[in-house]
Enzyme design. Structure first.
Site, mmCIF file in Angstrom:
data_model
loop_
_atom_site.group_PDB
_atom_site.id
_atom_site.type_symbol
_atom_site.label_atom_id
_atom_site.label_comp_id
_atom_site.label_asym_id
_atom_site.label_seq_id
_atom_site.Cartn_x
_atom_site.Cartn_y
_atom_site.Cartn_z
ATOM 1 N N HIS A 1 0.832 -1.216 0.000
ATOM 2 C CA HIS A 1 0.000 0.000 0.000
ATOM 3 C C HIS A 1 0.866 1.265 0.000
ATOM 4 O O HIS A 1 0.449 2.310 0.491
ATOM 5 C CB HIS A 1 -0.947 0.041 1.204
ATOM 6 C CG HIS A 1 -1.668 -1.238 1.449
ATOM 7 N ND1 HIS A 1 -2.928 -1.486 0.948
ATOM 8 C CD2 HIS A 1 -1.297 -2.356 2.117
ATOM 9 C CE1 HIS A 1 -3.302 -2.708 1.318
ATOM 10 N NE2 HIS A 1 -2.319 -3.244 2.022
ATOM 11 N N SER B 1 15.551 21.521 -16.155
ATOM 12 C CA SER B 1 14.368 22.320 -16.448
ATOM 13 C C SER B 1 14.814 23.582 -17.152
ATOM 14 O O SER B 1 15.898 24.099 -16.899
ATOM 15 C CB SER B 1 13.667 22.650 -15.131
ATOM 16 O OG SER B 1 12.893 23.823 -15.274
#
Ligand code: ARG
Length: 478
Positions: free
Chosen positions: A157, A278
């Protein structure tokens, strides 16, 4: 306007828009090597069966080889008016073999021809993919050996669950890619069936020898039913299903690499050579390679769905719809090759942050199950032990401590069965090494799994080598 093989029956020329619409040459030109190999085998068979003479066969083969060189050299002219690669090659053969070229298409049709080409193509590509996956599996096994002393939290999970060796985690991906290889290898059995000689749909009146054609092209078997042979694309769908599953594995791995390389995890660092920056944020280093692999998964699923939809409800036998099979298939093959290749290059360049992984592994009560197991060993039923440790975790949470940071007295307040040796049972080493059930994460187990994988890779490598030797000298060309 080029003459068409069907001109005899037609009184009007094909509309230019129809030529452009029906042409598949931009796509199926990539099949030229396989188309020529198939035609050469066909010529040899026609001569052996006495349907054409030996001299005619040699003239045709010579012309086909010249066309192969022209296409390879880039001097061959392609045009929409000749529809597909099969008609281009047959048309050009007249320039090299004169009138004899008109005999090439005896006892065959483009329907069995294209089925043959796609099978030859997919056989070669499946083998390349199996080879590529073998290299990737090697990289994973090497890494698993190299990082055998690194621990990482195992998750369920996406919550920290129990400790595992990082190598165990890597070997999980090894298993997935090994199954992928098996699936491609299994699909090869059904790809490796020779359809030529089914002609348009019903077989042919000539005394052809399909077994001989099959042997020249290294096929194991000859297809049984002519209607099925020209209309079967199950092998394409099976291949794409295997490719999709392989991409599922890549996408799961990619997701983990993206997570692990984030500042939140810091488990790994991708090398600069495999990252990008970036254009606006100077500090950024982005995991574009795994992101793109994750993104490309959708393309491969798309190809599978495209061909399933294409084939659904088609009546027997060949339908022109089926020409639409190649573009998605080629795209999926190209995408899968690219993903296998980039992963094989990227993985060895990853920096593994042993310290951060270890830190993460030491927090979050990953030894809670081990404490329960400790109590079980001292006679407490498991469910009761689970409840007891649950209370201990609740208490430790309140104290902002891990279980092994509590004092013996604090621990004993949850059960009298607890003694000083509890602290040893809660160590990283014990958590890993006591999980000796087959397939579990103990170092001994993982090392044995690595040894088995190395042996398997060596065995499969030998098989791949024989394929590569066959590719160098296909029997139809010798
Ligand atoms: N270009 C066609 C294809 O890829 C070849 C078979 C054409 N057959 C036909 N009867 N028009 O499917």
């Amino acid at each position: 306007m080029t003459e068409k093989p069907w001109d005899g029956r037609f009184s009007e020329e094909t509309d230019n828009a129809v030529e452009a619409f029906t042409s598949s040459i931009e796509i199926d030109r990539h099949l030229y090597q396989h188309d020529i190999d198939g035609s050469i085998a066909h010529c040899r068979m026609l001569a052996k069966a006495g349907i054409i003479t030996q001299d005619e066969s040699l003239t045709l083969i010579d012309g086909l080889e010249k066309i192969r060189s022209e296409i390879t050299a880039g001097s061959f002219e392609f045009s929409d008016s000749l529809e597909d690669i099969h008609m281009h090659i047959e048309d050009r053969l007249a320039a090299h073999a004169g009138n004899i070229s008109q005999k090439l298409h005896t006892a065959r049709s483009r329907n069995d021809q294209v089925a043959l080409d796609v099978r030859l193509y997919l056989r070669a590509e499946s083998r390349k993919i199996i080879h590529g996956l073998l290299q990737l599996r090697k990289v994973l096994v090497d890494m698993a050996g190299r990082y055998i002393d690194v621990v990482i939290p195992g998750y369920t999970h996406l919550q920290r669950a129990q400790l595992v060796l990082f190598s165990h985690h890597l070997m999980a991906y090894y298993e997935m890619f090994a199954r992928d290889s098996q699936r491609f290898a299994d699909g090869l059995k059904r790809i490796n069936v020779m359809p030529l000689g089914s002609a348009a749909l019903a077989g042919t009146t000539y005394p052809i020898d399909r077994e001989y054609t099959a042997s020249l092209l290294d096929f194991h078997t000859v297809s049984e039913n002519s209607l099925d042979s020209v209309s079967d694309r199950d092998f394409v769908i099976e291949f794409l299903a295997a490719a999709s599953l392989c991409m599922v594995h890549f996408s799961r791995f990619s997701e983990e690499l993206v997570l692990w390389s984030s500042s939140e995890f810091k488990f790994i660092e991708l090398s600069d050579a495999f990252s990008t920056g970036s254009s606006i944020m100077p500090q950024k280093k982005n995991p574009d390679v795994p992101e793109l692999v994750r993104g490309k998964t959708g393309r491969v699923f798309g190809s599978l769905i495209a061909i399933l939809s294409l084939m659904k409800s088609l009546p027997l036998a060949y339908n022109r719809d089926m020409q639409e099979d190649k573009e998605p298939l080629f795209d999926a093959v190209k995408t899968l090759h690219a993903c296998i290749d980039i992963y094989t290059r990227m993985l060895p360049n990853i920096t593994v942050n042993k310290f951060e992984m270890g830190m993460a592994a030491s927090k979050g009560y990953l030894n809670a199950t081990d404490m329960a197991d400790y109590l079980v060993c001292r006679g407490m039923p498991f469910r009761q032990a689970h409840g007891c440790v649950g209370q201990a975790v609740g208490y430790a949470l309140g104290k902002k401590k891990e279980l092994h940071e509590l004092t013996l007295d604090e621990l004993r307040s949850f059960s009298e069965l607890i003694d000083e040796d509890i602290f040893e049972a809660l160590t990283t080493r014990q958590m890993i090494e006591r999980r000796q059930s087959f397939g579990g994460t103990s170092t001994k187990n993982v090392k044995a799994a690595i040894d088995r994988a190395v042996k398997r890779i060596d065995e499969e490598g030998l098989e791949v080598l024989t394929w590569q030797l066959n590719v160098l000298t296909p029997s139809c060309r010798t």
